[in-house]
Design a protein around this motif. Structure first.
Motif, PDB file in Angstrom:
ATOM      1  N   LEU A 149       5.885  50.715 -21.188  1.00 14.65           N
ATOM      2  CA  LEU A 149       7.203  51.301 -20.986  1.00 14.65           C
ATOM      3  C   LEU A 149       7.700  52.024 -22.227  1.00 14.65           C
ATOM      4  O   LEU A 149       8.365  53.050 -22.126  1.00 14.65           O
ATOM      5  N   SER A 150       7.378  51.442 -23.383  1.00 13.70           N
ATOM      6  CA  SER A 150       7.940  52.017 -24.600  1.00 13.70           C
ATOM      7  C   SER A 150       6.839  52.560 -25.478  1.00 13.70           C
ATOM      8  O   SER A 150       5.947  51.828 -25.903  1.00 13.70           O
ATOM      9  N   SER A 151       6.927  53.874 -25.740  1.00 10.31           N
ATOM     10  CA  SER A 151       5.868  54.462 -26.556  1.00 10.31           C
ATOM     11  C   SER A 151       5.964  53.973 -27.989  1.00 10.31           C
ATOM     12  O   SER A 151       4.968  53.942 -28.710  1.00 10.31           O
ATOM     13  N   ASN A 152       7.173  53.561 -28.415  1.00 11.85           N
ATOM     14  CA  ASN A 152       7.299  53.019 -29.776  1.00 11.85           C
ATOM     15  C   ASN A 152       6.563  51.698 -29.889  1.00 11.85           C
ATOM     16  O   ASN A 152       5.818  51.474 -30.836  1.00 11.85           O
ATOM     17  N   ALA A 153       6.790  50.828 -28.902  1.00  9.42           N
ATOM     18  CA  ALA A 153       6.110  49.530 -28.905  1.00  9.42           C
ATOM     19  C   ALA A 153       4.610  49.761 -28.845  1.00  9.42           C
ATOM     20  O   ALA A 153       3.838  49.091 -29.529  1.00  9.42           O
TER      21      ALA A 153
END
Lengths: 332, 461
Positions: A149-153
């Motif tokens: 879901l999160s490209s940062n994660a």
């Protein structure tokens, strides 16, 4: 679920009621006949090769010797069952005498102390692999969803995944063994340490394919669906539940299936290396015994390992097909 | 003066009489002098070797159950794993190399207080060389009636090792563990034949044991010995049965000497357990020893008449697992050297005769003299140090309690255990080693100094 529609039964049923006879015969030949031909030729080749391999423990076992060993393993299991029965009888007697002497004595019924039979070893391996696999899935799927879901994660976690993924779980085994020994200290253990060692080793190899595939599945949620979610202003939890999960489930199962396949291979190796109970230990013990039956017994184990692995994979395949949206895709 | 002495003697006798009376009073109640076991579920480890027999027999004949113990026996991968698992509590006790509890206690390798209340057997090992090596050394062996004259000295191997040296190759042999009987026996044999098996130098971090070595010795777990020699990694090995007879059956090697010929009736495996296990569960420990004494007695009873039955049990895959005929070869009083050269060796494996189960301090000290000889104990120790350490590890006191119980409940007569009731724990001077050097367990330093090859006195590498 109409049993008559099941792949294996359908052609026979249709043949029986006389529908498209020629077509059904062709299907049956392809489905049953050709595999039998394949297996037959394999057995011939195996037999031919076996008689030409002479080891210091005697001739390499062919199909016949292997079958004989399978029968002898069964007989051993039966003999062991008799001994087990007697063991419990003796125990009951002893406990009764103990009670007679002292009515307040604490009585405990003990598990049979004899060696595990071949079939118990199979069961033990199955339980271990499934425990490790389920535990790994419980850890890996949420991680996969979050990083999908999160490209940062994803950026944060990805290097770790890439580094740990190629590590053979067998390299983890010494660490797992030492950590379990140090951390799991109780007087009355529910699980024995050997089980935990094997299970955590399996767990460590089950994580990566599931994480990667789940993340990939989550990332494939189309912009259209994301837009829908935004238009409906779904909150984060509902968005995951209603949109993300259903979309990513087929990919997730692809990951799970790969994981389970690897887990089974790794488990056998781990059991051999660490002498943890299970099929791997059976193989290693037989190798160490060096008796004239040993090679035949190892061959039995090899075939059983293969068959169990096959059924595990088929099981996951059925699940994967059941949850896959695109029924036309040819998953095998 | 004389009155005093007389009075003292009188007092002593009275005290003795009272204690004997009280003792027999306790036993008058029958076998119940010994309390119930504190821990009934036990797991013992073993290595696939015929000398684990007392454990298998105590289990199969129900001797453990007679003591109210529910024992599981589990084969271990190698000696190191076995020791580690005893130390960390995964195993309650194990079939051990005599050197293991000693080394663990003095801190060579893992340091942990491990004790032994019972010795499991005498003899049972042999040294085997590969066919190639045998062919090369056979011309140097004295013949007698068309067969090699036994015992064969390592002097016959010396020219072979030298020819390896001339070609710039190392001559390698295997043993099962750095503190194993096999390591010391192989070293003893090599050294007696003029070959240096090399030194250890733990204070310098050298645990390979190959300093100044003519023959390089390395560790291989017992069941893997034949396979390792077949693969050409080693040229010979010293191991327990059935792995020497296995080499004969497989046609890959020739046993050259049994350990009974290196030292007559040498002490072999022991039963080892943690000291705190005994402190926590004394009744359990004594009961285990009781069951094992009965098993050892059964194994040797009436001129080995039970041996074929024992071999049948040992050949089950969960114990030793080798073929019946391979195990039977050594267990039933014969031993096959070169193929077809089967000789009578009634004492190849001794489990009960000759006080085999009694844990003599002098046996422990002999092992320590060998540890010092080859540098595992890196500096000189006093004779008292050797005795103190032996008393820490070897526990005839526990053994005696078990024997007392067995005598009290009528299983045995006192006369079956001559050693227990009139020994100070030392065998006296033994002069039955192949090189003729006598061993006196009360003077370990003198013994170490009498060796031709090996570290002496205060020499440190």
């Amino acid at each position: 679920m109409n049993p008559l529609k099941w792949g294996l039964i359908e052609p026979f049923y249709k043949l029986a009621i006389g529908e498209d006879r020629q077509g059904q015969v062709n299907t049956i030949i392809k489905m049953v006949g050709l595999p039998l031909v394949g297996i037959f030729f394999f057995l011939m080749l195996w037999q031919a090769a076996a008689v030409n391999i002479n080891t210091s423990l005697g001739q390499f076992p062919g199909p016949v010797q292997t079958y004989e060993q399978f029968v002898s393993l069964q007989e051993e299991a039966q003999a062991e069952a008799v001994k087990e029965h007697k063991f419990y009888e003796r125990q009951e007697e002893r406990n009764a005498r103990k009670l007679e002497k002292n009515p307040e004595a604490e009585i405990k019924v003990r598990e049979y102390t004899g060696p595990p039979t071949f079939f118990e070893q199979i069961w033990r391996s199955l339980v271990t692999v499934m425990s490790g696999f389920i535990l790994a899935s419980i850890i890996a799927i949420p991680i996969g969803i979050v990083i999908g879901l999160s490209s940062n994660a994803y950026s944060a976690v990805n290097p770790l995944i890439q580094i740990f993924k190629p590590v053979s779980p067998l390299a983890w085994l010494p660490l797992v063994t030492m950590v379990v020994s140090a951390v799991y200290v109780t007087d009355d253990p529910t699980f024995d340490k050997a089980f935990l060692n094997s299970m955590f080793t399996v767990l460590l190899c089950c994580l990566w394919p599931t994480i990667i595939n789940t993340a990939a599945g989550v990332a494939t949620v189309t912009q259209d669906l994301k837009n829908v979610s935004q238009v409906l202003s779904l909150n984060w939890w509902t968005h995951v539940r209603k949109i993300v999960l259903p979309c990513s489930i087929p990919m997730m199962f692809t990951g799970l299936r790969i994981s389970l396949g690897i887990a089974w291979m790794v488990l056998i190796a781990a059991e051999m290396l660490a002498q943890n109970p299970g099929l791997g230990k059976f193989v290693w013990d037989e190798f160490q015994n060096g008796s004239s039956d040993s090679l035949g017994r190892i061959m039995v184990a090899v075939i059983v390992i293969g068959i169990v692995g096959f059924f595990l994979d088929r099981g996951m395949l059925i699940l994967q097909k059941a949850v896959s949206w695109d029924k036309s895709s040819d998953i095998r | 003066m004389s009155i005093n002495t007389g009075r003292r003697t009188f007092l002593k006798t009275t005290a003795l009489a009272v204690s004997v009376a009280m003792g027999s009073l306790a036993y008058a109640a029958g076998a119940y002098a010994l309390g119930d076991p504190e821990k009934e579920d036990l797991k013992f480890g073993f290595i696939k070797l015929t000398d684990m027999a007392p454990l298998a027999i105590a289990y199969e004949n129900g001797y453990f159950e007679d003591e109210g113990l529910y024992v599981q026996l589990e084969a271990q991968a190698n000696w190191k794993v076995l020791l580690d698992r005893v130390i960390d509590g995964q195993l309650d006790g194990a079939h051990m190399l005599a050197g293991q509890p000693i080394a663990a206690t003095i801190g060579y390798g893992t340091k942990a207080p491990v004790i032994t209340p019972i010795s499991m057997d005498l003899n049972g090992n042999a040294i085997t060389v590969s066919n190639k090596t045998w062919k090369a050394m056979k011309p140097n062996v004295e013949m007698e009636g068309g067969k090699p004259k036994h015992p064969i000295s390592a002097a016959a191997l010396k020219p072979v090792v030298e020819s390896y040296k001339d070609e710039g190759k190392a001559f390698k042999m295997g043993m099962v563990f750095p503190v194993s009987t096999h390591n010391y026996e192989l070293r003893y044999w090599l050294a007696a034949g003029g070959l240096n098996p090399g030194y250890y130098a733990p204070h310098k971090g050298d645990s390979s044991g190959t300093l100044d070595a003519d023959v390089l010795l390395s560790v291989t777990p017992p069941p893997q010995m034949p396979a390792t020699m077949e693969a050409g990694t080693i040229e010979g090995y010293c191991v327990g049965e059935p792995w020497n007879q296995q080499a004969v059956f497989k046609g890959i090697g020739v046993p050259v000497i049994s350990d009974n010929s290196i030292q007559k009736n040498n002490p072999e495996k022991v039963f080892g357990l943690r000291e705190d296990f005994y402190e926590k569960y004394p009744n359990t420990t004594i009961r285990v020893v009781k069951a094992m004494i009965r098993a050892a007695h059964w194994l040797d009873a009436e001129n080995n008449k039970n041996r074929p039955a024992a071999v049948k049990i040992l050949s089950k895959p969960n114990y030793v697992g080798a073929d019946y005929k391979v195990i039977a070869n050594s267990m039933t009083g014969t031993f096959e050297y070169e193929k077809g050269d089967k000789r009578s060796e009634p004492d190849f494996n001794v489990f009960f005769r000759y006080n085999a189960t009694y844990p003599y301090y002098s046996d422990a000290i002999w092992y320590m003299t060998q540890m010092r000889r080859w540098g595992q104990i890196s500096e000189q120790k006093s004779d008292d140090w050797y005795k103190d350490m032996a008393k820490k590890v070897y526990r005839p006191d526990i053994y005696k309690q078990a024997v007392d119980e067995l005598v009290a409940d009528g299983t045995f007569k006192k006369s079956d255990f001559a050693a227990v009731y009139d020994t100070d724990g030392f065998r006296g001077v033994q002069d039955d080693f192949m090189d003729g050097i006598p061993y006196d367990g009360s003077k370990p330093n003198d013994y170490i100094d009498s060796m031709k090859i090996g570290l002496k006195a205060d020499k440190q590498l």
